[in-house]
Write an enzyme that holds these catalytic residues in place. Structure first.
Site, PDB file in Angstrom:
ATOM      1  N   ILE A 237       1.272  -1.706  -0.233  1.00 53.75           N
ATOM      2  CA  ILE A 237       0.233   0.136   0.049  1.00 53.75           C
ATOM      3  C   ILE A 237       0.544   1.217   0.097  1.00 53.75           C
ATOM      4  CG2 ILE A 237      -1.554   1.581   1.187  1.00 53.75           C
ATOM      5  CD1 ILE A 237      -2.865  -0.745   0.003  1.00 53.75           C
ATOM      6  N   LYS A 238       0.709   2.198  -0.979  1.00 58.15           N
ATOM      7  CA  LYS A 238       1.348   3.465  -0.479  1.00 58.15           C
ATOM      8  C   LYS A 238       0.254   4.627  -0.591  1.00 58.15           C
ATOM      9  CE  LYS A 238       2.514   7.386  -3.539  1.00 58.15           C
ATOM     10  NZ  LYS A 238       2.900   8.281  -4.834  1.00 58.15           N
ATOM     11  N   GLN A 239       0.186   5.502   0.050  1.00 61.24           N
ATOM     12  CA  GLN A 239      -0.130   6.511   1.382  1.00 61.24           C
ATOM     13  C   GLN A 239       0.552   7.503   1.265  1.00 61.24           C
ATOM     14  OE1 GLN A 239      -3.180   7.729   1.514  1.00 61.24           O
ATOM     15  NE2 GLN A 239      -3.735   5.879   1.984  1.00 61.24           N
TER      16      GLN A 239
END
Length: 356
Positions: A237-239
């Site tokens: 996940i990129k956040q």
């Protein structure tokens, strides 16, 4: 600990390096490690080809075999406009220089467009893991709108030698339902072909700005976006790094009803400390079973090096898996870009910087 890391943190050094989280215990997290693929993904439904692709990502660059990731993402030529993105360093209109920066910078992989990676595929696909960004928001439509659309096929990404595909969903936007369905199907196909999946879990809605506060970087809302992302089987996940919390509260005022919240989100599961805010994001990634990589953020000039190191320290001490940093690196000369990427990596290589 390398002295220059503390120096770069300045007055926040003790605040960030000595913080001990009293929210979600680090013992509950699945932390990055050299055996992360074996420990987390081998028992999953991911097929052996996906495991190999993930391991290739984890076994490349300066962070190889640590469980941490440093990825160079350059899709701003579509997302922001090529002129705005590359004016500071026109060399990056040429996609070969994008790949060269990732290699010289010791990155685990390079994430960019179909067009960029296809033109250098035979020269570089075996030298550094390719991550094809399969959807984008183009800003040439007038008036501008936020709408992620597919720019190619998963099969095309596979054919050009990618080990992973990346996609963005604007959770909370008018187009979120379509994007969730499209990306979920694309990720299913990517996994069937043996590629890993990385999801940019962004939230977009004008209502998320309330009372002068931008809740697009709120831990509670971005955390829920992460939870939706791992639900459609994103491996990573990129956040954006959380800067505040209370988004659900802000959107449940004035007689309106939005989502569901529990006061313990704010009193027990997070705090105002940036490491605790980030840890809440990690917790929503199935307690770290899907690794959280935070965005490196925009380039602000002279403060970029210190800002990048600060973000890396927060992510690592929260239980995250690394950074995906682009503009701070490519919007400057190659040597300076490499220095920033290496400084980020040094945080993850420094064993004295532990989990809070």
């Amino acid at each position: 600990m390398a002295k220059n890391i503390a120096d770069l943190l300045g007055k926040d050094a003790d605040f960030l390096l000595k913080h001990q989280s009293k929210t979600i215990s680090k013992d509950q997290l699945h932390l990055p490690s050299p055996s992360f693929v074996d420990d987390i993904f081998a028992p999953s439904n991911r097929n052996p080809q996906v495991l190999r692709s993930l391991q290739q990502l984890f076994s490349t660059g300066r962070l190889k075999d640590t469980g941490f990731l440093s990825i160079l993402p350059i899709d701003q030529g579509i997302e922001h406009s090529a002129g705005a993105s590359f004016a500071k360093n026109p060399a990056y209109f040429d996609p070969e220089n994008i790949v060269k920066l990732a290699i010289e910078g010791g990155c685990n992989g390079v994430a960019t467009t179909f067009g960029a990676l296809s033109l250098v595929s035979r020269k570089y696909a075996h030298r550094i893991p390719f991550i094809v960004k399969i959807n984008h928001n183009e800003l040439l439509t007038y008036p501008n709108k936020h709408e992620q659309i597919m720019f190619g096929s998963v099969r095309d990404a596979y054919n050009l030698g990618a080990v992973a595909v990346g996609a963005t969903i604007y959770f909370g936007s008018d187009g979120a339902s379509r994007q969730i369905i499209e990306v979920a199907k694309a990720f299913e196909e990517a996994h069937s072909l043996g590629m890993a999946t990385i999801l940019w879990c962004y939230i977009r809605n004008n209502a998320f700005k309330q009372g002068g506060v931008d809740y697009h970087v709120s831990a509670d809302l971005t955390g829920q976006a992460n939870h939706l992302g791992v639900t459609i089987q994103a491996d990573i996940i990129k956040q954006k790094l959380a800067e505040n919390t209370g988004g659900y509260k802000a959107l449940n005022t004035g007689g309106s009803s939005y989502g569901k919240l529990d006061e313990r989100i704010y009193s027990e599961l997070s705090s105002e400390h940036p490491i605790d805010l980030c840890r809440y994001q990690v917790a929503n990634c199935f307690m770290g079973r899907a690794g959280l990589i935070n965005s490196g953020g925009e380039s602000k000039g002279t403060s970029d090096l210190a800002d990048a190191v600060r973000t890396a320290v927060i992510n690592k001490r929260a239980g995250g898996m690394g950074l995906i940093s682009g503009r701070k690196a490519f919007q400057r000369p190659l040597k300076e870009g490499v220095e920033i990427l290496n400084a980020i990596q040094d945080v993850y290589l420094d064993k004295s910087i532990d989990i809070a």
